[in-house]
Design an enzyme around this catalytic site. Structure first.
Site, PDB file in Angstrom:
ATOM      1  N   GLN A  10       0.822  -1.331   0.003  1.00 39.52           N
ATOM      2  CA  GLN A  10      -0.070   0.013   0.077  1.00 39.52           C
ATOM      3  C   GLN A  10       0.933   1.145   0.228  1.00 39.52           C
ATOM      4  O   GLN A  10       1.983   1.306   0.819  1.00 39.52           O
ATOM      5  CB  GLN A  10      -0.928  -0.099   1.182  1.00 39.52           C
ATOM      6  CG  GLN A  10      -2.044   0.670   0.877  1.00 39.52           C
ATOM      7  CD  GLN A  10      -3.423   0.229   2.057  1.00 39.52           C
ATOM      8  OE1 GLN A  10      -3.391  -0.784   2.426  1.00 39.52           O
ATOM      9  NE2 GLN A  10      -4.182   1.283   2.384  1.00 39.52           N
ATOM     10  N   SER A  95       3.757  -6.262   2.752  1.00 37.06           N
ATOM     11  CA  SER A  95       2.607  -6.310   3.306  1.00 37.06           C
ATOM     12  C   SER A  95       1.507  -6.970   2.690  1.00 37.06           C
ATOM     13  O   SER A  95       1.677  -8.268   2.233  1.00 37.06           O
ATOM     14  CB  SER A  95       2.249  -5.007   3.790  1.00 37.06           C
ATOM     15  OG  SER A  95       1.025  -4.900   4.669  1.00 37.06           O
ATOM     16  N   LEU A  96       0.642  -6.310   2.075  1.00 38.43           N
ATOM     17  CA  LEU A  96      -0.661  -6.852   1.130  1.00 38.43           C
ATOM     18  C   LEU A  96       0.332  -7.574   0.104  1.00 38.43           C
ATOM     19  O   LEU A  96      -0.567  -8.447  -0.718  1.00 38.43           O
ATOM     20  CB  LEU A  96      -1.420  -5.716   0.602  1.00 38.43           C
ATOM     21  CG  LEU A  96      -1.231  -4.952  -0.474  1.00 38.43           C
ATOM     22  CD1 LEU A  96      -1.601  -5.566  -1.810  1.00 38.43           C
ATOM     23  CD2 LEU A  96      -1.776  -3.628  -0.336  1.00 38.43           C
ATOM     24  N   ARG A 120      -9.345  -7.944   4.411  1.00 40.36           N
ATOM     25  CA  ARG A 120      -8.161  -7.663   5.346  1.00 40.36           C
ATOM     26  C   ARG A 120      -8.234  -6.050   5.374  1.00 40.36           C
ATOM     27  O   ARG A 120      -7.923  -5.374   6.577  1.00 40.36           O
ATOM     28  CB  ARG A 120      -6.772  -8.022   4.604  1.00 40.36           C
ATOM     29  CG  ARG A 120      -5.682  -7.567   5.292  1.00 40.36           C
ATOM     30  CD  ARG A 120      -4.367  -8.372   4.505  1.00 40.36           C
ATOM     31  NE  ARG A 120      -3.209  -8.074   4.931  1.00 40.36           N
ATOM     32  CZ  ARG A 120      -2.307  -7.138   4.763  1.00 40.36           C
ATOM     33  NH1 ARG A 120      -2.537  -6.145   3.835  1.00 40.36           N
ATOM     34  NH2 ARG A 120      -1.002  -6.985   5.406  1.00 40.36           N
ATOM     35  N   HIS A 204       0.405  -3.022  11.154  1.00 38.30           N
ATOM     36  CA  HIS A 204       1.293  -3.795  11.830  1.00 38.30           C
ATOM     37  C   HIS A 204       1.823  -3.547  13.254  1.00 38.30           C
ATOM     38  O   HIS A 204       2.926  -3.476  13.431  1.00 38.30           O
ATOM     39  CB  HIS A 204       2.755  -3.786  10.683  1.00 38.30           C
ATOM     40  CG  HIS A 204       2.149  -4.292   9.480  1.00 38.30           C
ATOM     41  ND1 HIS A 204       2.094  -5.536   9.156  1.00 38.30           N
ATOM     42  CD2 HIS A 204       2.060  -3.605   8.165  1.00 38.30           C
ATOM     43  CE1 HIS A 204       1.733  -5.864   7.777  1.00 38.30           C
ATOM     44  NE2 HIS A 204       1.710  -4.582   7.133  1.00 38.30           N
ATOM     45  N   GLN A 253       1.219 -11.886  10.240  1.00 37.94           N
ATOM     46  CA  GLN A 253       1.578 -10.513   9.617  1.00 37.94           C
ATOM     47  C   GLN A 253       0.767  -9.112  10.013  1.00 37.94           C
ATOM     48  O   GLN A 253       1.289  -8.200   9.786  1.00 37.94           O
ATOM     49  CB  GLN A 253       1.615 -10.906   7.958  1.00 37.94           C
ATOM     50  CG  GLN A 253       2.368  -9.832   7.097  1.00 37.94           C
ATOM     51  CD  GLN A 253       1.255  -9.504   5.909  1.00 37.94           C
ATOM     52  OE1 GLN A 253      -0.081  -9.022   6.151  1.00 37.94           O
ATOM     53  NE2 GLN A 253       1.610  -9.825   4.670  1.00 37.94           N
TER      54      GLN A 253
END
Length: 318
Positions: A10, A95-96, A120, A204, A253
């Site tokens: 992102q 991440s994503l 998510r 996170h 994560q």
């Protein structure tokens, strides 16, 4: 194999991303159609037409970035002969982007990945009321120094390292007051820059536990296959291929640190010299140069990048 395929997270989104690919290549258009069908709405219209503030919503940005990555990969497969299993020593995503990496490696279907990322994004947004959390970038501090800042700033609240991006760039996340304190402490300790980030939630960190619980439930309902190439996990900075462990680490994560610097360093240590950033933007390619001496980042996101990527892959696999 001296190539790895990486997938952006992102912040790399931009209105219009992927449109030129879809107009030029049927393989790309098919991915966007598949994502729209999986979500039951025209996410493609938001990606290509905006407005930017709608695309930036976490629930839209996450599946949108995956769609662009997968559209780009399908074009690379069709036009440049790319094969994840044959050509990539590892896959990894920020991440994503870890979900994009798994879709690329055949662990997840594109449809399941789109739905998981929509879930998510919504869960991460809902986990913490607006204004309660924050994130800040600490620039010019190594990971250990940033960890010490976060620990000093916590004072009974949550403040932890969210992203260790490399090149002296660490992002901290947690309760807003604690993150504010971290910014001031980092400045006092000599950080080149310390600034709050324009994000809608503290990603996170432990405050995301409600979202982790949602993802544990969602991931339990999808089929995850062994990837064609090992996934270098965000939370481990080490390769994994077992589907049950992949599922577990994806849940971890949500609240854990994205160990990107260590992930790139690990792959470079295993002989990877070219990191193909597949999808929107060039953030990861820029970080490669700061982390791994002599390694090359190759950003592939538009029609003009395809021929160059083919040549770079040939050099990496020669």
């Amino acid at each position: 194999m001296t190539a790895a395929f990486t997938f952006p997270g992102q912040g790399s989104q931009a209105v219009g991303m992927g449109k030129a690919l879809a107009e030029a290549f049927p393989a790309a258009r098919a991915v966007f159609d598949e994502v729209d069908a999986a979500l039951g709405e025209k996410l493609t219209a938001i990606i290509w037409e905006g407005p930017a503030e709608t695309l930036q919503l976490t629930e839209n940005a996450q599946p949108a970035l995956m769609a662009v990555s997968m559209a780009t990969l399908r074009v690379l497969e069709a036009e440049a002969g790319f094969s994840v299993g044959r050509d990539a020593a590892f896959v990894a995503g920020h991440s994503l982007g870890e979900y994009s990496a798994l879709a690329a490696a055949g662990s997840l279907t594109i449809a399941d990945t789109a739905r998981l990322l929509r879930t998510r994004g919504r869960a991460m947004q809902k986990a913490v009321p607006v204004g309660v959390g924050a994130m800040a970038a600490l620039l010019g501090m190594d990971y250990e120094a940033a960890m010490a800042v976060a620990e000093e700033a916590a004072q009974g609240e949550v403040c932890q390292a969210a992203n260790d991006n490399g090149g002296g760039q660490v992002v901290v996340s947690g309760n807003k007051a604690a993150v504010d304190r971290a910014v001031e402490i980092a400045r006092a300790k000599g950080a080149k820059r310390a600034m709050l980030l324009p994000v809608s939630a503290p990603f996170h960190c432990k405050l995301m536990q409600p979202a982790a619980d949602v993802m544990a439930e969602a991931l339990s309902k999808v089929v995850i296959k062994a990837p064609a190439s090992p996934l270098v996990s965000n939370v481990l900075a080490a390769p994994i291929s077992d589907p049950d462990e992949i599922r577990r680490r994806l849940v971890e994560q949500v609240t854990g640190t994205v160990r990107w610097r260590e992930s790139i360093a690990y792959m470079a240590g295993q002989g990877v010299t070219r990191f193909f950033e597949i999808g929107a933007g060039k953030v990861l390619s820029g970080l490669v140069k700061r982390i791994a001496d002599g390694a090359v980042g190759v950003a592939v996101g538009g029609p003009a990048d395809i021929a160059g990527a083919k040549d770079a892959l040939a050099a990496a696999t020669a």
